[in-house]
Design an enzyme around this catalytic site. Structure first.
Site, PDB file in Angstrom:
ATOM      1  N   HIS A  61       0.822  -1.220   0.000  1.00 19.47           N
ATOM      2  CA  HIS A  61       0.000   0.000   0.000  1.00 19.47           C
ATOM      3  C   HIS A  61       0.859   1.275   0.000  1.00 19.47           C
ATOM      4  CE1 HIS A  61      -2.953   3.039   0.993  1.00 19.47           C
ATOM      5  NE2 HIS A  61      -2.423   3.202   2.192  1.00 19.47           N
ATOM      6  N   HIS A  86       3.666   7.276   5.261  1.00 14.29           N
ATOM      7  CA  HIS A  86       2.446   7.945   5.709  1.00 14.29           C
ATOM      8  C   HIS A  86       1.647   7.192   6.766  1.00 14.29           C
ATOM      9  CE1 HIS A  86       0.168   5.514   2.712  1.00 14.29           C
ATOM     10  NE2 HIS A  86      -0.879   5.782   3.477  1.00 14.29           N
ATOM     11  N   GLU A  90       0.925   5.939  12.520  1.00 11.15           N
ATOM     12  CA  GLU A  90      -0.431   5.545  12.886  1.00 11.15           C
ATOM     13  C   GLU A  90      -0.525   4.054  13.201  1.00 11.15           C
ATOM     14  OE1 GLU A  90      -3.498   5.758   9.989  1.00 11.15           O
ATOM     15  OE2 GLU A  90      -4.996   5.484  11.542  1.00 11.15           O
ATOM     16  N   ASP A  91       0.203   3.243  12.448  1.00 11.36           N
ATOM     17  CA  ASP A  91       0.029   1.792  12.566  1.00 11.36           C
ATOM     18  C   ASP A  91       1.004   1.111  13.515  1.00 11.36           C
ATOM     19  OD1 ASP A  91      -2.016   2.001  10.820  1.00 11.36           O
ATOM     20  OD2 ASP A  91      -0.938   1.259   9.067  1.00 11.36           O
ATOM     21  N   ASP A 154      -3.417   8.521  -1.274  1.00 11.46           N
ATOM     22  CA  ASP A 154      -3.763   7.445  -0.347  1.00 11.46           C
ATOM     23  C   ASP A 154      -5.201   6.991  -0.607  1.00 11.46           C
ATOM     24  OD1 ASP A 154      -3.636   5.776   1.941  1.00 11.46           O
ATOM     25  OD2 ASP A 154      -4.483   7.373   3.193  1.00 11.46           O
ATOM     26  N   ASP A 274     -22.100  14.340 -26.560  1.00 17.49           N
ATOM     27  CA  ASP A 274     -20.652  14.542 -26.469  1.00 17.49           C
ATOM     28  C   ASP A 274     -20.024  13.564 -25.483  1.00 17.49           C
ATOM     29  OD1 ASP A 274     -22.054  15.727 -24.470  1.00 17.49           O
ATOM     30  OD2 ASP A 274     -20.857  17.554 -24.387  1.00 17.49           O
TER      31      ASP A 274
HETATM   32 MN    MN Z   1      -2.825   4.745   3.862  1.00 17.28          MN
END
Ligand code: MN
Length: 734
Positions: A61, A86, A90-91, A154, A274
């Site tokens: 990812h 990124h 957080e993880d 993301d 169109d």
């Molecule tokens: Mn992400």
């Protein structure tokens, strides 16, 4: 996993990483590559235990996001490294922002911090919380616009890989994408990404519609290619003769935009004419770019008749995103209108890469539209008076509406959204100009402030020290900037009145032997059915709550027992919010048309409007006026099929309804009398003079004044003051 499987996966990861370096739009130096390598290693370590819903290793990812950032958006090594990192903080609790700063420096740490903060915003939010989140997200623009761009990348990758997710989650993420991310990508000038986000958004919110259009496009592809071939054949000879180096391509419109056309025009797929555009991309040096574009224009229009209403010259005045091109619509083969987009290679790169290409080509002295945009956005964000949903709606309105271009008296060009008025123009020049606007001239002629500006207009704002915003301005202003400034000014003014009102109230209560304290304030707020103490003070200030009403309150108070019983019987009211720093409207009266007339009406059962909703009236054949919400599911068809039966309607606060009154004056004429009269009127706050006429006949003076006031007390006060003027004999209301 078997050892073999692990080895295979590692090889895949290495391959994805190598590809990232290869597809970078910017040329990477050895230092750049070292930075990216280090970021990659930290990301691999941080995510080593994690897998995505689909089962693949999580690290795919961040690599994919970094690849979008590097190749599709074309940002630099700093951004690529930040994209790889990124999700790290957080993880994985083992990594903190200070670790990132220690390893990669302050800039990357700041970007990662911004991205971590956005991710931690409440994910299961309803629309208004989402809007608030969105606003907070925009606030991070303050730190670095790269935060938003990486966030968009993301989101794009998450949308591309959403198949393994639960359907309800897919739908929620998809609608958030359509609501927030696609408009943002559009505004930043990332057109390709915006289109992909919209198509994916439709795929997960309305899968059947999406698949249907998708299949039909596939089916008609051959026919389209043939059409573009026929088109090209007609013009290649002439283009070649001019020695131009170019390429002609067909550009299918996105599924989402075809869908939008079908809904908006109420037509089937086959009736959307169109469905694709023709794009002519030519090679040129900077000096000849414009010249070549018009040369191509003239060749195309030699062979095909242009539609005079559809010529867009974004080369002479680029869009605020930096987009440049010449768009024309011509009558092509088989009698079909075709849009032709003429762009140089440089313009094409800007259209596709937006931000990055813009910087690559940026000339030292040109003012950068993107910077200007970010400044504007910043300013709107800092005025946090507007609530978040309003803000997002306004913002989106500004995003999607077509732009118009108008000139200042000195010939400076300003871009404004379509529908903008002189008020919007004034605030776009400067807040102080907006605040002091008294009138406007368009192309030399005086116009009302509600006048809708057109592209090419020259606008001059007339200002005066005494002018200030009034509530009507909110009906004319369309830009979020003007609206938020007007709202906060009105709020300040109301608070000033409330402050005076509090002192008036204290004095009046004293005469009734009641002291102004928390208890009595609480009682009065309930008695007058208001919400906040400021509501009470404000209404005393403007005179809507007068002596008579206060006496009634005093009387009800002396019989506490009775009022206790009465209050019990009365429907339970919401507990007043005394300390709230807000003046609320009561929305208790529905009025119709420009003149705000009171008419008989019925509320429609299909959408059940309640006071305060945005509504409109619809003239029915048997049941008089029926009132619908503006977002009622039936509204669109009513408005498009029976436009002539629609009447404007809005909820207002009846205690503040304006009405006009005609006053007759007579007396003995003397020097300065007229001057004294106008001074008295302008000194009376909240009185708006509509017309005035005076006549003098052998020393006898008579005059007529038409004023607009919000209540009778104000009118009485004005008339009392007029009577005091030396020479005035009689003041009567007609
Ligand atoms: Mn992400």
């Amino acid at each position: 996993m078997t050892e073999e499987a692990i080895e295979k996966e590692n090889a895949e990861i290495a391959k994805a990483y190598k590809r990232l370096l290869k597809v970078s739009y910017q040329t990477l130096t050895a230092t750049d590559k070292k930075l990216i390598r280090e970021a990659f290693e930290v990301a691999v370590d941080a995510h080593k235990e994690q897998r995505r819903k689909s089962g693949e290793a999580y690290i795919f990812h961040p690599i994919a996001v970094a690849t979008i950032v590097a190749s599709e958006i074309g940002l630099d090594a700093t951004s690529i490294a930040a994209a790889l990192l990124h999700d790290v903080v957080e993880d994985n609790p083992d990594y903190t922002i200070s670790d990132i700063e220690r390893l990669f420096g302050a800039t990357i740490a700041r970007i990662v911090d911004g991205l971590t903060k956005i991710s931690s915003l409440n994910k299961d939010a309803d629309v208004s919380t989402q809007a608030e989140n969105f606003r907070k997200m925009l606030l991070t623009l303050n730190d670095d616009v790269r935060v938003i761009i990486i966030k968009i990348a993301d989101r794009l990758h998450n949308m591309q890989t959403m198949d393994a997710m639960r359907p309800d989650k897919q739908e929620k993420i998809a609608s958030e994408t359509l609501y927030i991310y696609a408009p943002l990508a559009h505004r930043i000038g990332l057109y390709n990404i915006k289109t992909e986000l919209e198509d994916l958004g439709l795929k997960y919110t309305e899968p059947e519609v999406y698949n249907d259009i998708f299949n039909k496009i596939q089916e008609s592809k051959e026919e389209q290619d043939a059409y573009i071939n026929t088109f090209s054949k007609v013009i290649v000879d002439s283009l070649d003769k001019e020695g131009l180096d170019y390429e002609i391509k067909g550009r299918p419109k996105s599924i989402y935009s075809i869908r939008r056309k079908m809904v908006k025009q109420g037509v089937s797929f086959d009736e959307v004419y169109d469905k694709f555009a023709v794009r002519i991309i030519y090679k040129s040096d900077l000096a000849n770019e414009k010249f070549f574009s018009w040369k191509i224009y003239s060749i195309v229009t030699d062979h095909f008749t242009p539609n005079p209403k559809r010529l867009r010259d974004w080369i002479s005045s680029p869009k605020s995103t930096g987009y440049e091109a010449l768009h024309i619509t011509v009558m092509g083969p088989k009698g079909r209108w075709v849009e032709v987009q003429i762009r140089s290679e440089r313009m094409n790169e800007i259209a596709e890469k937006g931000y990055a290409a813009h910087y690559k080509y940026k000339q030292g002295n040109t003012e950068d539209a993107l910077d200007t945009w970010i400044d504007k956005l910043q300013e709107a964000l800092e005025t946090n008076e507007t609530n978040a949903v309003d803000f997002v709606e306004q913002f989106k309105l500004n995003l999607y509406s077509k732009e118009i271009y108008v000139f200042s008296p000195k010939g400076d060009l300003k871009s404004l959204p379509k529908g903008a008025t002189p008020i919007d123009f004034a605030f776009s020049v400067h807040t102080q100009v907006g605040m002091k606007t008294r009138g406007a001239k368009v192309n030399g002629k005086l116009v009302p402030l509600s006048h809708e500006l057109q592209s090419g207009d020259q606008v001059e704002i007339l200002t005066s020290e005494n002018a200030k915003p009034n509530t009507n301005w909110l009906d004319y202003a369309t830009t979020s900037r003007a609206r938020s400034k007007i709202k906060s000014s009105l709020k300040d003014e109301k608070k000033g009145i409330a402050l005076d009102g509090k002192e008036i109230l204290r004095r009046k209560l004293k005469q009734l032997k009641i002291s102004l304290d928390e208890k009595s304030i609480n009682e009065m707020v309930t008695h007058f059915k208001l919400k906040t103490s400021l509501d009470l003070f404000y209404r005393v200030g403007i005179g809507t709550i007068d002596n008579k009403m206060l006496k009634e309150y005093a009387a009800s108070r002396s019989n506490m027992f009775m009022s206790y019983i009465k209050n019990r019987i009365r429907k339970p009211t919401v507990a007043p919010d005394l300390d709230k720093d807000e003046i609320t409207a009561k929305y208790d009266l529905l009025v119709f048309g420009k003149e705000e007339e009171k008419l008989d009406y019925k509320l429609s059962a299909c959408c059940n409007p309640i006071p305060g909703d945005k509504v409109f009236g619809f003239l029915t054949i048997n049941e008089g006026i029926k009132v619908h919400k503006k977002n009622c599911p039936n509204a669109l068809s009513l408005q498009s099929n029976y436009a002539y039966r629609i009447i404007q309607a809005k909820w207002i606060d009846s205690s503040q309804q304006e009405f006009s009154a005609l006053i007759n004056l007579s007396g003995i004429d003397n020097l300065g009398l007229v001057n004294n009269i106008t001074q008295v009127i302008s000194a009376n706050m909240h009185v708006n003079m509509k017309s005035i006429s005076f006549q003098s006949d052998d020393g006898i003076f008579s005059g007529k004044i038409n004023v607009v006031v919000t209540n009778k007390n104000m009118l009485k006060k004005l008339m009392d003051n007029l009577k005091k003027i030396n020479g005035i004999d009689k003041v009567t209301r007609v």
